[in-house]
Design a protein around this motif. Structure first.
Motif, mmCIF file in Angstrom:
data_model
loop_
_atom_site.group_PDB
_atom_site.id
_atom_site.type_symbol
_atom_site.label_atom_id
_atom_site.label_comp_id
_atom_site.label_asym_id
_atom_site.label_seq_id
_atom_site.Cartn_x
_atom_site.Cartn_y
_atom_site.Cartn_z
ATOM 1 N N VAL A 136 -10.860 -0.678 -24.354
ATOM 2 C CA VAL A 136 -9.943 0.773 -24.220
ATOM 3 C C VAL A 136 -10.774 1.416 -23.290
ATOM 4 N N VAL A 137 -11.956 1.560 -23.051
ATOM 5 C CA VAL A 137 -12.747 2.448 -22.084
ATOM 6 C C VAL A 137 -12.716 1.833 -20.651
ATOM 7 N N ALA A 138 -12.738 0.296 -20.606
ATOM 8 C CA ALA A 138 -12.677 -0.260 -19.435
ATOM 9 C C ALA A 138 -11.223 -0.248 -18.846
ATOM 10 N N ALA A 139 -10.264 -0.366 -19.433
ATOM 11 C CA ALA A 139 -8.935 -0.043 -19.048
ATOM 12 C C ALA A 139 -8.635 1.422 -18.699
ATOM 13 N N PHE A 140 -8.975 2.182 -19.477
ATOM 14 C CA PHE A 140 -8.758 3.507 -19.177
ATOM 15 C C PHE A 140 -9.710 4.250 -17.759
ATOM 16 N N ALA A 141 -10.796 3.432 -17.734
ATOM 17 C CA ALA A 141 -11.622 3.943 -16.377
ATOM 18 C C ALA A 141 -10.860 3.378 -15.063
ATOM 19 N N VAL A 142 -10.482 2.168 -15.304
ATOM 20 C CA VAL A 142 -9.766 1.632 -14.016
ATOM 21 C C VAL A 142 -8.407 2.426 -13.822
ATOM 22 N N ARG A 143 -7.588 2.359 -14.731
ATOM 23 C CA ARG A 143 -6.375 3.255 -14.495
ATOM 24 C C ARG A 143 -6.494 4.593 -14.326
ATOM 25 N N GLY A 144 -7.555 5.196 -14.876
ATOM 26 C CA GLY A 144 -7.702 6.623 -14.533
ATOM 27 C C GLY A 144 -8.246 6.770 -13.140
ATOM 28 N N GLY A 145 -9.149 6.013 -12.755
ATOM 29 C CA GLY A 145 -9.651 5.999 -11.183
ATOM 30 C C GLY A 145 -8.468 5.794 -10.361
ATOM 31 N N ALA A 146 -7.577 4.807 -10.877
ATOM 32 C CA ALA A 146 -6.598 4.511 -9.734
ATOM 33 C C ALA A 146 -5.602 5.967 -9.513
ATOM 34 N N ILE A 147 -5.458 6.572 -10.878
ATOM 35 C CA ILE A 147 -4.554 7.828 -10.672
ATOM 36 C C ILE A 147 -5.452 8.853 -9.859
ATOM 37 N N ARG A 148 -6.548 8.974 -10.289
ATOM 38 C CA ARG A 148 -7.318 10.360 -9.777
ATOM 39 C C ARG A 148 -7.568 10.002 -8.246
ATOM 40 N N TYR A 149 -8.106 8.854 -7.968
ATOM 41 C CA TYR A 149 -8.524 8.444 -6.717
ATOM 42 C C TYR A 149 -7.702 7.702 -5.664
ATOM 43 N N SER A 150 -6.432 7.350 -6.373
ATOM 44 C CA SER A 150 -5.465 6.524 -5.679
ATOM 45 C C SER A 150 -6.021 5.020 -5.104
ATOM 46 N N TRP A 151 -6.885 4.496 -6.233
ATOM 47 C CA TRP A 151 -7.485 3.181 -6.008
ATOM 48 C C TRP A 151 -6.520 2.021 -6.027
ATOM 49 N N ALA A 152 -6.628 1.480 -4.925
ATOM 50 C CA ALA A 152 -5.792 0.161 -4.800
ATOM 51 C C ALA A 152 -6.519 -0.984 -4.165
ATOM 52 N N PHE A 153 -5.836 -2.324 -4.514
ATOM 53 C CA PHE A 153 -6.381 -3.402 -3.962
ATOM 54 C C PHE A 153 -5.850 -3.566 -2.658
ATOM 55 N N THR A 154 -6.622 -4.257 -1.608
ATOM 56 C CA THR A 154 -5.767 -4.400 -0.606
ATOM 57 C C THR A 154 -4.628 -4.950 -0.903
ATOM 58 N N PRO A 155 -3.511 -4.423 -0.369
ATOM 59 C CA PRO A 155 -2.059 -4.879 -0.549
ATOM 60 C C PRO A 155 -1.944 -6.182 0.187
ATOM 61 N N TYR A 156 -0.892 -6.950 -0.012
ATOM 62 C CA TYR A 156 -0.555 -8.019 0.935
ATOM 63 C C TYR A 156 -0.222 -7.494 2.445
ATOM 64 N N ARG A 157 -1.031 -7.981 3.386
ATOM 65 C CA ARG A 157 -0.887 -7.397 4.388
ATOM 66 C C ARG A 157 0.088 -7.781 5.484
ATOM 67 N N SER A 158 0.843 -8.642 5.054
ATOM 68 C CA SER A 158 1.980 -9.190 6.029
ATOM 69 C C SER A 158 3.160 -8.472 5.992
ATOM 70 N N ARG A 159 4.119 -8.424 6.947
ATOM 71 C CA ARG A 159 5.344 -7.777 6.676
ATOM 72 C C ARG A 159 5.948 -7.585 5.546
ATOM 73 N N ALA A 160 6.781 -6.447 5.527
ATOM 74 C CA ALA A 160 7.858 -6.209 4.433
ATOM 75 C C ALA A 160 9.083 -7.384 4.296
ATOM 76 N N GLY A 161 9.653 -7.488 3.123
ATOM 77 C CA GLY A 161 10.822 -8.583 3.396
ATOM 78 C C GLY A 161 12.031 -7.777 4.206
ATOM 79 N N ARG A 162 12.671 -8.391 4.706
ATOM 80 C CA ARG A 162 13.947 -8.001 5.439
ATOM 81 C C ARG A 162 15.119 -7.782 4.337
ATOM 82 N N PRO A 163 16.041 -7.173 4.721
ATOM 83 C CA PRO A 163 17.186 -6.935 3.647
ATOM 84 C C PRO A 163 17.787 -8.510 3.525
ATOM 85 N N PRO A 164 18.252 -8.872 2.273
ATOM 86 C CA PRO A 164 19.008 -10.322 1.995
ATOM 87 C C PRO A 164 20.056 -10.333 3.071
#
Lengths: 211, 211, 211
Positions: free
Chosen positions: B179-207
């Motif tokens: 519980v503590v591990a999950a809340f620390a990670v999610r709480g930090g993500a909300i408070r400090y906008s933690w994010a992994f490096t997102p996928y770098r390449s281009r976004a998808g085009r419309p179908p």
């Protein structure tokens, strides 16, 4: 590994790849890739097992399926940028997964219920549910609503397997009939935009204008 | 009441509160509050029990969980206007529910299947499904698609519980670790906008541009 | 055929018709009509059976339900253009299905769990899930989010059945009480725009403005 087991792994793997491609189109992080790959890969089969009462579901009994989803997601994460059109690849892999799962779903439905009509329905639902979940969760427009033939390909695959089985074909022949039939129909629909005559009448008005 | 049971009630209650807050953001009536609270509160655990074959599901065996959802929904109905930012409260309660359910889902998965990987997956799915359903039904943009870490926090919580359990930690210690591990990670993500490096390449085009 | 079985077929048939009408509003092909009719027709009851542990689900044991969906879908395909407002017809058929399924779901929940509160919840979920799935899959705005009374009608129907049953009314009387009560409430809501006082406070701001 019998032909159905091979189909099952193939279906999970290619559906997982479509989930990961959808994650790439939305530029999610790697855990997002794994999550969408897993939901898409095991979604249809999970529903099939639940409806048929075959619980715990297949990936609880055999977690190898989950590992396949993780591996596929990681592979797609590092290679998706090499693909010219991710959406077109997604559609073709989806067609392969739909074909494998239409047969696999029909086979399990036939074995557990003995009823051909139930087998066709579980085949159709197994084949289409993964893609429906993927599109719902990733916010893509649903493949279901596209004009080209989609659900009908699953129907042809499941129906082909069931008819071949009832005619006494061995499992591997019946499976091949179903897979080839489904992939031919769905592949033709993607390549040549095959569609049934759509419903001719007017489209619906917005609810606000009606009530 | 053992620690898992306490976690289960806590998870249901805070997820129910997020459902009721979503109803308040959409200005539904009181029954709408109760409905969204119940779906969000019991959704993840319902899916966990179904997949593991533990049916009838937990709230059929023990309707107290339903009463908790109703009480929470009514409380939120009469107090939500006091909150400065309902969406921010929703996110923090969702983080608490995610942490409780990641551990609870992993514990039930481990007990019923014996497989650590199945336990991690049922933990992740139990933790995230309530929020996914809430967002789908209320038309909010899905938490899944936000850039900050979300699914990964559930993974950390479920994984922390499973590793601690395998190392022989007593149930209450392993639960606390998760519980503590999950809340620390999610709480930090909300408070400090933690994010992994997102996928770098281009976004998808419309179908439509692709096919 | 006992009254509950008749209700079950009626519920499947009218929900299937609403699914087919949604398909017509989206101008799908005939297989799309059948698919949406089947998902809407059997969706609620499938969920009820899964949650209660009554698997394989009802249509696996008795495929006649599936045949009803196919027949209804074909009938709607050839007649929907005759209807002046398909959406209004959809709403009224949905009201009929909701009434039938609120009672049917409550009856099965009461029989299998013995708990009145579980019976009311399975009644509400069975009654509303088909419509939720139909709207999600066809991209219609969800009936759940409309201001008129919807979930509450299911609550009244399920509650009416349960109370009448607990008071010792025979099955056919209790069923009639529930169906009439639910249909009166939902019909009045459609016809006269009945709504509870909605939640008075401000609507939610977009997530981007808040975090």
């Amino acid at each position: 590994m019998n032909p159905l087991e091979a189909l099952d792994y193939a279906g999970v793997a290619v559906f997982a790849a479509t989930g990961a491609l959808a994650a790439s189109r939305k530029q999610l992080d790697m855990i997002g890739f794994v999550f969408l790959a897993a939901v898409t890969g095991i979604g249809g089969g999970t529903f099939r097992d639940i409806v048929l009462g075959a619980t715990p579901v297949f990936w609880v009994n055999n977690p190898t399926y989950l590992i396949v989803c993780v591996i596929v997601a990681v592979l797609v994460y590092f290679t998706a940028h090499l693909v010219e059109s991710r959406y077109r690849l997604l559609l073709w892999l989806d067609a392969a997964g739909l074909s494998a799962y239409a047969v696999m779903g029909a086979a399990k439905g036939l074995a557990l219920s003995g009823s051909p009509i139930v087998a066709i329905v579980t085949g159709m639902m197994t084949a289409t549910l993964g893609g429906i979940l993927r599109d719902l969760l990733s916010g893509e427009p649903s493949v279901l609503m596209r004009p080209e033939i989609y659900v009908s390909a699953a129907l042809v695959g499941a129906g082909g397997f069931v008819v071949a089985s009832l005619l006494g074909a061995p499992l591997i022949v019946a499976s091949a009939v179903g897979v080839v039939a489904a992939f031919a129909v769905r592949g033709g629909a993607i390549r040549y935009s095959w569609a049934f005559t759509p419903y001719r009448s007017r489209a619906g008005r917005p609810p606000e204008d009606v009530i």
